[in-house]
Design an enzyme around this catalytic site. Structure first.
Site, short mmCIF file in Angstrom:
data_model
loop_
_atom_site.label_atom_id
_atom_site.label_comp_id
_atom_site.label_asym_id
_atom_site.label_seq_id
_atom_site.Cartn_x
_atom_site.Cartn_y
_atom_site.Cartn_z
CE1 TYR A 63 -3.30 -2.73 0.28
CE2 TYR A 63 -3.49 -2.32 2.30
CZ TYR A 63 -3.95 -3.13 1.44
OH TYR A 63 -4.75 -4.00 1.26
CB ALA A 71 -20.14 -2.04 -3.67
CD GLN A 123 -7.70 -8.39 3.77
OE1 GLN A 123 -7.43 -7.33 3.28
NE2 GLN A 123 -7.04 -8.72 4.85
#
Length: 333
Positions: free
Chosen positions: A54, A209, A177
């Site tokens: 990330y 979403a 996950q």
């Protein structure tokens, strides 16, 4: 805040996990990111999820700084390995022994901790023998650098193979996950049944979403300025699959359901994923502390069957359910 066991283990985690994908070190300034973490802590969240990839390791640094000074034993800190980091050389990605053992040390340094509670394979690596990957993870556990191991977006066959090797090696593979929401139900057909059989829980990402289930995207209207759909760093690519008028119209039909339950649409979406007994926690992200304070209220909510039926009526036919969409790259990125 409510807590659930993670897989067939004694580890409890908060029903809401704070995650910093697409935010810390990228979309959100560090001081705001720290405020979001403080809001998570003050609202009872004890579980925090990140990954070395990330923002090319910057997200781990921000999270480590934000959690500094907290009692380590009161937190569950998760990170992941697989996607490219650093200068992205030939061994800077994947699940080789070299990359795993080097990556865990980097993650611990950035997170300012001696161990992570859960170390996760961020995808399945087709270029590395699974035996090599699982042996490396087992060594990380034996070295005390991780307490448990998990995976992300593995299909049912991969989960079974990984779980069998973990048992042989004497370590616990307790979580997966995956992406999961009212609109993305691809784990229900195969991954969830396999996980229930193996004693693996889901820690789900994108329960709203990519923001579509908040109702902020309206059919026939331009996407809001500053929303994820305008983020060219990756957010726009993820959300565009849901920006169809039929989907957006279906989301609008959820408004009376949420109103009658005294919930926001986002809270309804998070409570919906938590209604699945195989889900241990829903990951939320935030660009403002107020988002954390609002979304955390989905913890402990029990949706009546009538509401679940109305949700299916509004969105069931629009949801993606193909198990084959649980995929990993065939070659390392």
């Amino acid at each position: 805040m409510e807590f659930r066991y993670l897989g067939r283990s004694g580890l409890k985690i908060s029903e809401i996990t704070y995650g910093n994908w697409l935010t810390h070190g990228s979309q959100v300034e560090n001081d705001i990111a720290t405020e979001c973490v403080r809001a998570a802590l003050s609202n009872g969240i004890t579980t925090f999820d990140t990954a070395d990839a990330y923002a090319n390791t910057a997200a781990e640094v921000v999270l480590g700084d934000a959690l500094a000074g907290e009692r380590r034993e009161s937190l569950e800190i998760f990170t992941k390995v697989y996607w490219p980091t650093g200068p992205k050389g030939p061994n800077d990605s994947g699940l080789s022994r070299k990359h795993i053992l080097e990556s865990i040390d980097g993650s611990l340094r950035r997170l300012k901790t001696d161990y992570v509670d859960l170390y996760q394979a961020h995808r399945y690596d087709y270029e590395t023998p699974l035996e090599e990957t699982m042996q490396a993870f087992a060594d990380v556990v034996r070295q005390g650098k991780a307490l448990y191991i998990g995976v992300s977006e593995w299909n049912a066959e991969q989960l079974r193979a990984g779980h069998a090797l973990a048992r042989e090696l004497g370590v616990q593979l307790i979580s997966n996950q995956p992406q999961y929401s009212m609109l993305w139900r691809v784990i229900e057909g195969e991954v969830v049944p396999a996980s229930e059989e193996l004693g693996i829980s889901q820690i789900v990402w994108s329960p709203v979403a990519q923001g579509v289930l908040t109702g902020k995207y309206k059919p026939g209207q331009p996407v809001p300025e500053g929303s994820r759909a305008t983020d060219e760093k990756g957010g726009a690519d993820m959300v565009k699959r849901f920006l169809r008028d039929d989907v957006l119209e279906g989301v609008q039909r959820l408004t009376p359901v949420a109103d009658e339950l005294g919930l926001t649409l986002a809270q309804l979406a998070i409570a919906w994923v938590l209604a699945n007994e195989n889900v241990a926690s829903a990951i939320i992200g935030a660009s403002r502390p107020e988002q954390v304070e609002s979304n955390v209220k989905a913890a402990g909510v029990t949706l009546p069957q009538e509401a679940l039926d109305r949700i299916d009526e509004a969105l069931g036919g629009l949801a993606e359910r193909d198990p084959a969409l649980t995929t990993s790259p065939e070659t390392r990125p």
